[in-house]
Structures are given as C-alpha cells and as structure tokens.
Design a protein around this motif. Structure first.
Motif, PDB file in Angstrom:
ATOM      1  N   MET A  34       0.854  -1.527   0.068  1.00 23.20           N
ATOM      2  CA  MET A  34       0.021  -0.164  -0.074  1.00 23.20           C
ATOM      3  C   MET A  34       0.717   1.381  -0.091  1.00 23.20           C
ATOM      4  O   MET A  34       1.988   0.851  -0.040  1.00 23.20           O
ATOM      5  N   SER A  35       0.498   2.346  -0.730  1.00 22.72           N
ATOM      6  CA  SER A  35       1.475   3.902  -0.493  1.00 22.72           C
ATOM      7  C   SER A  35       1.428   4.296   0.761  1.00 22.72           C
ATOM      8  O   SER A  35       0.369   4.392   1.742  1.00 22.72           O
ATOM      9  N   PRO A  36       2.592   5.457   1.455  1.00 22.38           N
ATOM     10  CA  PRO A  36       2.761   5.240   2.281  1.00 22.38           C
ATOM     11  C   PRO A  36       1.109   7.197   3.181  1.00 22.38           C
ATOM     12  O   PRO A  36       0.809   7.066   1.752  1.00 22.38           O
ATOM     13  N   THR A  37       1.593   6.675   3.737  1.00 20.02           N
ATOM     14  CA  THR A  37       0.680   8.664   4.488  1.00 20.02           C
ATOM     15  C   THR A  37       0.984   9.899   4.190  1.00 20.02           C
ATOM     16  O   THR A  37       2.914   9.796   4.269  1.00 20.02           O
ATOM     17  N   TYR A  38       0.391  10.916   3.901  1.00 24.96           N
ATOM     18  CA  TYR A  38       1.634  12.253   3.757  1.00 24.96           C
ATOM     19  C   TYR A  38       2.287  11.640   4.877  1.00 24.96           C
ATOM     20  O   TYR A  38       3.519  12.647   4.570  1.00 24.96           O
ATOM     21  N   ARG A  39       1.942  11.951   5.777  1.00 20.30           N
ATOM     22  CA  ARG A  39       2.724  11.715   7.272  1.00 20.30           C
ATOM     23  C   ARG A  39       3.679  11.033   7.310  1.00 20.30           C
ATOM     24  O   ARG A  39       4.995  11.958   7.555  1.00 20.30           O
ATOM     25  N   GLU A  40       4.000  10.040   6.727  1.00 21.12           N
ATOM     26  CA  GLU A  40       4.988   9.230   6.682  1.00 21.12           C
ATOM     27  C   GLU A  40       6.219   9.353   5.328  1.00 21.12           C
ATOM     28  O   GLU A  40       7.347   9.787   6.221  1.00 21.12           O
ATOM     29  N   MET A  41       5.561  10.044   4.075  1.00 19.14           N
ATOM     30  CA  MET A  41       6.123  10.751   3.595  1.00 19.14           C
ATOM     31  C   MET A  41       7.559  12.424   4.252  1.00 19.14           C
ATOM     32  O   MET A  41       8.352  12.149   3.668  1.00 19.14           O
ATOM     33  N   VAL A  42       6.671  12.944   4.935  1.00 19.13           N
ATOM     34  CA  VAL A  42       6.502  14.000   5.797  1.00 19.13           C
ATOM     35  C   VAL A  42       8.419  13.403   6.017  1.00 19.13           C
ATOM     36  O   VAL A  42       8.895  14.160   6.060  1.00 19.13           O
ATOM     37  N   LYS A  43       8.341  12.627   7.380  1.00 21.97           N
ATOM     38  CA  LYS A  43       9.152  12.285   8.172  1.00 21.97           C
ATOM     39  C   LYS A  43       9.980  11.762   6.954  1.00 21.97           C
ATOM     40  O   LYS A  43      11.251  11.479   7.778  1.00 21.97           O
ATOM     41  N   ALA A  44       9.635  10.611   5.924  1.00 25.05           N
ATOM     42  CA  ALA A  44      10.482   9.912   5.497  1.00 25.05           C
ATOM     43  C   ALA A  44      11.724  11.064   5.074  1.00 25.05           C
ATOM     44  O   ALA A  44      12.969  10.753   4.728  1.00 25.05           O
ATOM     45  N   LEU A  45      11.117  11.942   4.691  1.00 23.10           N
ATOM     46  CA  LEU A  45      12.164  12.840   3.949  1.00 23.10           C
ATOM     47  C   LEU A  45      12.844  14.309   4.260  1.00 23.10           C
ATOM     48  O   LEU A  45      13.195  15.094   4.046  1.00 23.10           O
ATOM     49  N   ASN A  46      11.486  14.327   6.182  1.00 17.67           N
ATOM     50  CA  ASN A  46      12.820  15.058   6.573  1.00 17.67           C
ATOM     51  C   ASN A  46      12.147  16.117   6.271  1.00 17.67           C
ATOM     52  O   ASN A  46      13.063  16.948   6.587  1.00 17.67           O
ATOM     53  N   THR A  47      11.010  16.660   5.694  1.00 12.83           N
ATOM     54  CA  THR A  47      10.400  17.981   5.256  1.00 12.83           C
ATOM     55  C   THR A  47       9.065  18.315   6.501  1.00 12.83           C
ATOM     56  O   THR A  47       9.623  17.481   7.683  1.00 12.83           O
ATOM     57  N   LYS A  48       9.219  19.581   6.314  1.00 11.53           N
ATOM     58  CA  LYS A  48       8.486  19.921   7.514  1.00 11.53           C
ATOM     59  C   LYS A  48       6.800  20.329   7.875  1.00 11.53           C
ATOM     60  O   LYS A  48       6.509  20.647   8.331  1.00 11.53           O
ATOM     61  N   SER A  49       6.493  20.355   6.240  1.00  8.05           N
ATOM     62  CA  SER A  49       5.434  20.199   5.988  1.00  8.05           C
ATOM     63  C   SER A  49       4.597  19.313   5.406  1.00  8.05           C
ATOM     64  O   SER A  49       4.860  18.819   4.223  1.00  8.05           O
ATOM     65  N   VAL A  50       3.729  19.033   5.294  1.00  6.59           N
ATOM     66  CA  VAL A  50       2.504  17.895   4.580  1.00  6.59           C
ATOM     67  C   VAL A  50       2.404  18.855   2.383  1.00  6.59           C
ATOM     68  O   VAL A  50       2.325  18.247   2.019  1.00  6.59           O
ATOM     69  N   SER A  51       2.233  19.830   3.012  1.00  8.11           N
ATOM     70  CA  SER A  51       1.812  21.118   1.562  1.00  8.11           C
ATOM     71  C   SER A  51       3.300  20.547   0.686  1.00  8.11           C
ATOM     72  O   SER A  51       2.936  21.642   0.083  1.00  8.11           O
ATOM     73  N   ASN A  52       4.247  20.377   1.677  1.00 13.15           N
ATOM     74  CA  ASN A  52       5.515  20.574   1.036  1.00 13.15           C
ATOM     75  C   ASN A  52       5.305  18.884  -0.046  1.00 13.15           C
ATOM     76  O   ASN A  52       5.948  19.090  -1.686  1.00 13.15           O
ATOM     77  N   ILE A  53       4.765  17.558   0.771  1.00  9.86           N
ATOM     78  CA  ILE A  53       4.591  16.970   0.378  1.00  9.86           C
ATOM     79  C   ILE A  53       3.670  16.477  -1.220  1.00  9.86           C
ATOM     80  O   ILE A  53       3.833  16.611  -2.582  1.00  9.86           O
ATOM     81  N   GLY A  54       2.908  17.393  -0.757  1.00 12.79           N
ATOM     82  CA  GLY A  54       1.504  18.099  -2.098  1.00 12.79           C
ATOM     83  C   GLY A  54       1.956  18.232  -3.098  1.00 12.79           C
ATOM     84  O   GLY A  54       1.685  18.071  -3.962  1.00 12.79           O
ATOM     85  N   ARG A  55       3.091  19.769  -2.887  1.00 13.24           N
ATOM     86  CA  ARG A  55       3.285  19.456  -4.173  1.00 13.24           C
ATOM     87  C   ARG A  55       4.428  19.178  -4.788  1.00 13.24           C
ATOM     88  O   ARG A  55       4.148  18.889  -6.618  1.00 13.24           O
ATOM     89  N   MET A  56       5.008  18.328  -4.363  1.00 15.54           N
ATOM     90  CA  MET A  56       5.821  17.360  -5.066  1.00 15.54           C
ATOM     91  C   MET A  56       4.998  16.516  -5.627  1.00 15.54           C
ATOM     92  O   MET A  56       5.351  16.307  -7.322  1.00 15.54           O
ATOM     93  N   LEU A  57       4.232  15.289  -5.200  1.00 14.63           N
ATOM     94  CA  LEU A  57       2.748  14.274  -5.388  1.00 14.63           C
ATOM     95  C   LEU A  57       2.294  15.079  -6.808  1.00 14.63           C
ATOM     96  O   LEU A  57       1.762  14.536  -7.704  1.00 14.63           O
ATOM     97  N   ASP A  58       1.908  16.268  -6.961  1.00 17.00           N
ATOM     98  CA  ASP A  58       1.110  17.251  -7.966  1.00 17.00           C
ATOM     99  C   ASP A  58       2.326  17.343  -9.099  1.00 17.00           C
ATOM    100  O   ASP A  58       1.821  16.476 -10.129  1.00 17.00           O
ATOM    101  N   ALA A  59       3.426  17.514  -9.007  1.00 17.85           N
ATOM    102  CA  ALA A  59       4.473  17.614  -9.383  1.00 17.85           C
ATOM    103  C   ALA A  59       4.784  16.470 -10.513  1.00 17.85           C
ATOM    104  O   ALA A  59       4.996  16.234 -12.243  1.00 17.85           O
TER     105      ALA A  59
END
Length: 80
Positions: A34-59
């Motif tokens: 199954m795919s990871p949650t946004y929070r799991e992606m935030v933690k894995a990439l050591n980024t500060k916000s879910v919106s950063n992950i959202g923008r990368m996923l959009d791209a």
C-alpha cells in the motif's frame, strides 16, 4: 535508442527531492503493498510540512510518474 534518450530527458526534469520521494514511495509500496500516508512521507524525507509533499506529488502526477486515485487521500498513490 530514442526511448532511452526520452527516458533520460524525463528523469532530468525531476528534482532531486521528487526523485527521493518517488523512490521512497516505490520502496514503501513494495514492502507494505500500500502507499504511504502523507505524514509518513514527511518523516521519510525529513521535510517540515505536508504541503511540501503535496506539491511534490502534484509535480510527479503531472509528469506521469504517479496517479492519485483520490487526491489528498491517504494511501491512494499508484506508481506508474
């Protein structure tokens, strides 16, 4: 030969962080079926916000690397 050149050009368009995220998603799906949650992606990439992950996923979705069955819903990412 043309396919390889096209693939290289498409890979160059991805940022380093987008590639890290895509690699993480692929590995996570392979290990967890199954795919990871946004929070799991935030933690894995050591980024500060879910919106950063959202923008990368959009791209990544715009580049045709992933699809999101239901945008912004956890575990709805499919790697192409």
């Amino acid at each position: 030969m043309i396919y390889i050149k096209t693939l290289v050009i498409l890979q160059e368009q991805m940022t380093k962080r987008q590639k890290e995220l895509l690699d993480y998603i692929r590995k996570y799906v392979k290990n967890n079926e199954m795919s990871p949650t946004y929070r799991e992606m935030v933690k894995a990439l050591n980024t500060k916000s879910v919106s950063n992950i959202g923008r990368m996923l959009d791209a990544l979705a715009e580049e045709g690397k992933i699809t999101r069955r239901i945008p912004a819903k956890p575990r709805s990412i499919k790697v192409l």
